[in-house]
Design a protein around this motif. Structure first.
Motif, PDB file in Angstrom:
ATOM      1  N   PRO A 298     -23.941  18.659 -32.502  1.00 55.35           N
ATOM      2  CA  PRO A 298     -22.488  18.688 -32.272  1.00 55.35           C
ATOM      3  C   PRO A 298     -22.042  19.478 -31.043  1.00 55.35           C
ATOM      4  O   PRO A 298     -21.196  18.981 -30.284  1.00 55.35           O
ATOM      5  CB  PRO A 298     -21.943  19.297 -33.569  1.00 55.35           C
ATOM      6  CG  PRO A 298     -22.957  18.943 -34.601  1.00 55.35           C
ATOM      7  CD  PRO A 298     -24.281  19.000 -33.899  1.00 55.35           C
ATOM      8  N   ARG A 301     -22.947  17.372 -28.097  1.00 56.64           N
ATOM      9  CA  ARG A 301     -22.253  16.091 -28.131  1.00 56.64           C
ATOM     10  C   ARG A 301     -20.783  16.244 -27.757  1.00 56.64           C
ATOM     11  O   ARG A 301     -20.202  15.359 -27.126  1.00 56.64           O
ATOM     12  CB  ARG A 301     -22.385  15.469 -29.524  1.00 56.64           C
ATOM     13  CG  ARG A 301     -21.945  14.011 -29.576  1.00 56.64           C
ATOM     14  CD  ARG A 301     -22.332  13.365 -30.881  1.00 56.64           C
ATOM     15  NE  ARG A 301     -21.735  14.021 -32.015  1.00 56.64           N
ATOM     16  CZ  ARG A 301     -22.418  14.532 -33.035  1.00 56.64           C
ATOM     17  NH1 ARG A 301     -23.741  14.459 -33.043  1.00 56.64           N
ATOM     18  NH2 ARG A 301     -21.804  15.112 -34.045  1.00 56.64           N
ATOM     19  N   ARG A 302     -20.188  17.377 -28.115  1.00 57.75           N
ATOM     20  CA  ARG A 302     -18.775  17.605 -27.770  1.00 57.75           C
ATOM     21  C   ARG A 302     -18.581  17.659 -26.260  1.00 57.75           C
ATOM     22  O   ARG A 302     -17.545  17.246 -25.743  1.00 57.75           O
ATOM     23  CB  ARG A 302     -18.266  18.894 -28.417  1.00 57.75           C
ATOM     24  CG  ARG A 302     -17.891  18.733 -29.884  1.00 57.75           C
ATOM     25  CD  ARG A 302     -17.062  19.896 -30.384  1.00 57.75           C
ATOM     26  NE  ARG A 302     -17.837  21.109 -30.476  1.00 57.75           N
ATOM     27  CZ  ARG A 302     -18.506  21.484 -31.573  1.00 57.75           C
ATOM     28  NH1 ARG A 302     -18.491  20.711 -32.645  1.00 57.75           N
ATOM     29  NH2 ARG A 302     -19.188  22.598 -31.607  1.00 57.75           N
ATOM     30  N   LEU A 304     -20.330  15.876 -24.071  1.00 57.61           N
ATOM     31  CA  LEU A 304     -20.314  14.487 -23.630  1.00 57.61           C
ATOM     32  C   LEU A 304     -18.982  13.816 -23.971  1.00 57.61           C
ATOM     33  O   LEU A 304     -18.430  13.064 -23.159  1.00 57.61           O
ATOM     34  CB  LEU A 304     -21.459  13.712 -24.285  1.00 57.61           C
ATOM     35  CG  LEU A 304     -22.871  13.978 -23.760  1.00 57.61           C
ATOM     36  CD1 LEU A 304     -23.865  13.081 -24.483  1.00 57.61           C
ATOM     37  CD2 LEU A 304     -22.954  13.758 -22.257  1.00 57.61           C
ATOM     38  N   GLU A 305     -18.476  14.082 -25.164  1.00 55.27           N
ATOM     39  CA  GLU A 305     -17.197  13.491 -25.567  1.00 55.27           C
ATOM     40  C   GLU A 305     -16.075  13.960 -24.647  1.00 55.27           C
ATOM     41  O   GLU A 305     -15.183  13.181 -24.287  1.00 55.27           O
ATOM     42  CB  GLU A 305     -16.887  13.859 -27.019  1.00 55.27           C
ATOM     43  CG  GLU A 305     -17.847  13.200 -28.017  1.00 55.27           C
ATOM     44  CD  GLU A 305     -17.677  13.744 -29.411  1.00 55.27           C
ATOM     45  OE1 GLU A 305     -16.930  14.757 -29.574  1.00 55.27           O
ATOM     46  OE2 GLU A 305     -18.286  13.193 -30.355  1.00 55.27           O
ATOM     47  N   LYS A 306     -16.124  15.230 -24.250  1.00 55.81           N
ATOM     48  CA  LYS A 306     -15.114  15.751 -23.331  1.00 55.81           C
ATOM     49  C   LYS A 306     -15.215  15.069 -21.977  1.00 55.81           C
ATOM     50  O   LYS A 306     -14.190  14.729 -21.358  1.00 55.81           O
ATOM     51  CB  LYS A 306     -15.273  17.274 -23.175  1.00 55.81           C
ATOM     52  CG  LYS A 306     -14.206  17.915 -22.304  1.00 55.81           C
ATOM     53  CD  LYS A 306     -14.319  19.434 -22.340  1.00 55.81           C
ATOM     54  CE  LYS A 306     -15.580  19.903 -21.653  1.00 55.81           C
ATOM     55  NZ  LYS A 306     -15.634  21.391 -21.551  1.00 55.81           N
ATOM     56  N   PHE A 308     -16.362  12.015 -21.425  1.00 53.07           N
ATOM     57  CA  PHE A 308     -15.879  10.639 -21.576  1.00 53.07           C
ATOM     58  C   PHE A 308     -14.360  10.594 -21.624  1.00 53.07           C
ATOM     59  O   PHE A 308     -13.727   9.717 -21.017  1.00 53.07           O
ATOM     60  CB  PHE A 308     -16.469  10.015 -22.840  1.00 53.07           C
ATOM     61  CG  PHE A 308     -17.920   9.681 -22.712  1.00 53.07           C
ATOM     62  CD1 PHE A 308     -18.434   9.143 -21.540  1.00 53.07           C
ATOM     63  CD2 PHE A 308     -18.795   9.907 -23.765  1.00 53.07           C
ATOM     64  CE1 PHE A 308     -19.769   8.838 -21.417  1.00 53.07           C
ATOM     65  CE2 PHE A 308     -20.137   9.609 -23.652  1.00 53.07           C
ATOM     66  CZ  PHE A 308     -20.632   9.071 -22.476  1.00 53.07           C
ATOM     67  N   ARG A 309     -13.755  11.547 -22.333  1.00 55.16           N
ATOM     68  CA  ARG A 309     -12.285  11.568 -22.392  1.00 55.16           C
ATOM     69  C   ARG A 309     -11.696  11.834 -21.024  1.00 55.16           C
ATOM     70  O   ARG A 309     -10.699  11.215 -20.632  1.00 55.16           O
ATOM     71  CB  ARG A 309     -11.818  12.637 -23.387  1.00 55.16           C
ATOM     72  CG  ARG A 309     -12.026  12.270 -24.849  1.00 55.16           C
ATOM     73  CD  ARG A 309     -11.208  13.160 -25.752  1.00 55.16           C
ATOM     74  NE  ARG A 309     -11.593  14.557 -25.619  1.00 55.16           N
ATOM     75  CZ  ARG A 309     -12.516  15.155 -26.359  1.00 55.16           C
ATOM     76  NH1 ARG A 309     -13.162  14.475 -27.296  1.00 55.16           N
ATOM     77  NH2 ARG A 309     -12.809  16.431 -26.193  1.00 55.16           N
ATOM     78  N   ASN A 312     -12.028   8.678 -18.995  1.00 52.37           N
ATOM     79  CA  ASN A 312     -11.060   7.654 -19.405  1.00 52.37           C
ATOM     80  C   ASN A 312      -9.665   7.966 -18.884  1.00 52.37           C
ATOM     81  O   ASN A 312      -8.927   7.066 -18.464  1.00 52.37           O
ATOM     82  CB  ASN A 312     -11.035   7.545 -20.931  1.00 52.37           C
ATOM     83  CG  ASN A 312     -12.299   6.901 -21.480  1.00 52.37           C
ATOM     84  OD1 ASN A 312     -12.957   6.136 -20.776  1.00 52.37           O
ATOM     85  ND2 ASN A 312     -12.648   7.216 -22.716  1.00 52.37           N
TER      86      ASN A 312
END
Length: 327
Positions: A298, A301-302, A304-306, A308-309, A312
């Motif tokens: 986690p 992964r957070r 990577l999610e940041k 991607f956001r 975007n």
């Protein structure tokens, strides 16, 4: 007579360099994340940072600094890395250096588990080890892990003595060895067999300790839930998840040196190509470890999610700004 290829294996060396480049990129990414991005793990991330640096050193020692090419099923290797080609360092020292880095990586991973285990044990007052005893055990593990390397170093002899030994035992390979700039040959002896056995026993013991810490941490987490806040419990759980992932990757990748050792000890006919593939597979463990953390852990992964956001949002904003410029 074994079919040993003494020519420079360009496919293996090029594969080493590719793996070394990937390892450098992914390890530097992990080091950056632990330094600047993953604050949820608290000070424990510095223990993971030490392990990550040890992993980077291990991969670079195998793929770039030493670039070990086995000449099995003989107990021999040659090296084409920076240490040998640029600085004339012996293949024996390069092999021992890479083995030492690998042992250091394993010990630092064990230290991470011990640190997290004791942090939780102190909170729930279970299985607490006195600090002086924990420090002594860590030193003992570090010393014991060095025994095979010290033993192998004591078996080293000069180049001339190695050539004499080759001429006595395998004269058909004498000219091939003599043409190599760097090589290391270890005599068949009970001492060498003892080094192999001790190394395998230590790897098995390390794997057993990692499994023990994993199982004990699972039991301790049940008691920890009622002792700390949900936020702190979440931090401990995510740190343990990261360790679980790294343990699983390490156990999977440790099969490569086990297969290598078995093929050498049993004198398998295709031991050279098997050992080459095993060394290359083991060198991949660090990038695989970081990729696994980015996917399954986690805290990683957070990040990577940041990313991607953020990407975007830029994709959404950029077309509007571009159309404004055109108008």
């Amino acid at each position: 007579m074994y079919n040993i290829d003494f020519t420079e294996p360009h496919w293996l060396i090029n594969s080493y360099h590719a793996v070394g480049l990937f390892s450098l990129v992914f390890n530097l990414l992990a080091i950056y994340l632990l330094f600047f991005e993953i604050n949820d793990l608290g000070t424990f991330r510095y223990n993971l940072l030490i392990f990550q640096m040890a992993s980077l050193l291990t991969d670079l020692s195998i793929t770039t600094l030493s670039t070990i090419v086995p000449l099995y099923p003989l107990n021999a290797v040659t090296t084409f890395g920076i240490l040998s080609t640029w600085f004339g360092v012996s293949s024996h020292f390069c092999f021992v250096f890479s083995g030492g880095c690998s042992h250091l990586e394993n010990v630092t991973l064990l230290l991470c588990f011990f640190k997290k285990h004791q942090a939780i044990a102190t909170i729930i007052d279970v299985h607490v080890v006195p600090k002086f005893l924990g420090f002594a055990c860590y030193l003992l593990v570090l010393v014991l892990a060095s025994i095979p390397l010290v033993g192998l170093s004591l078996l080293s002899v000069s180049r001339d003595e190695q050539l004499i030994y080759i001429n006595m035992t395998s004269p058909e390979y004498y000219s091939s060895f003599a043409s190599l700039e760097q090589f290391a040959v270890w005599r068949e002896s009970w001492a060498l067999l003892g080094v192999y056995i001790i190394a395998l026993c230590e790897m098995s013991t390390l794997a057993g300790l990692l499994v023990f810490f994993n199982l004990d941490l699972v039991r301790m987490m049940v008691k920890l839930r009622s002792k700390v806040s949900n936020l702190n419990f979440q931090k401990h759980r995510e740190a343990i998840q990261s360790l679980f992932i790294q343990t699983l990757v390490s156990l999977i990748c440790s099969t490569s040196p086990c297969i290598l050792g078995f093929s050498v000890m049993t004198k398998m006919e295709n031991a050279q190509i098997i050992s080459e593939l095993c060394l290359l597979g083991f060198a991949c463990h660090s990038p695989v470890n970081v990729i696994s953390l980015l996917i399954f852990s986690p805290p990683y992964r957070r990040f990577l999610e940041k990313l991607f956001r953020r990407g975007n949002r830029q994709l959404i904003v950029h077309p509007h700004s571009q159309s404004g410029v055109n108008q």
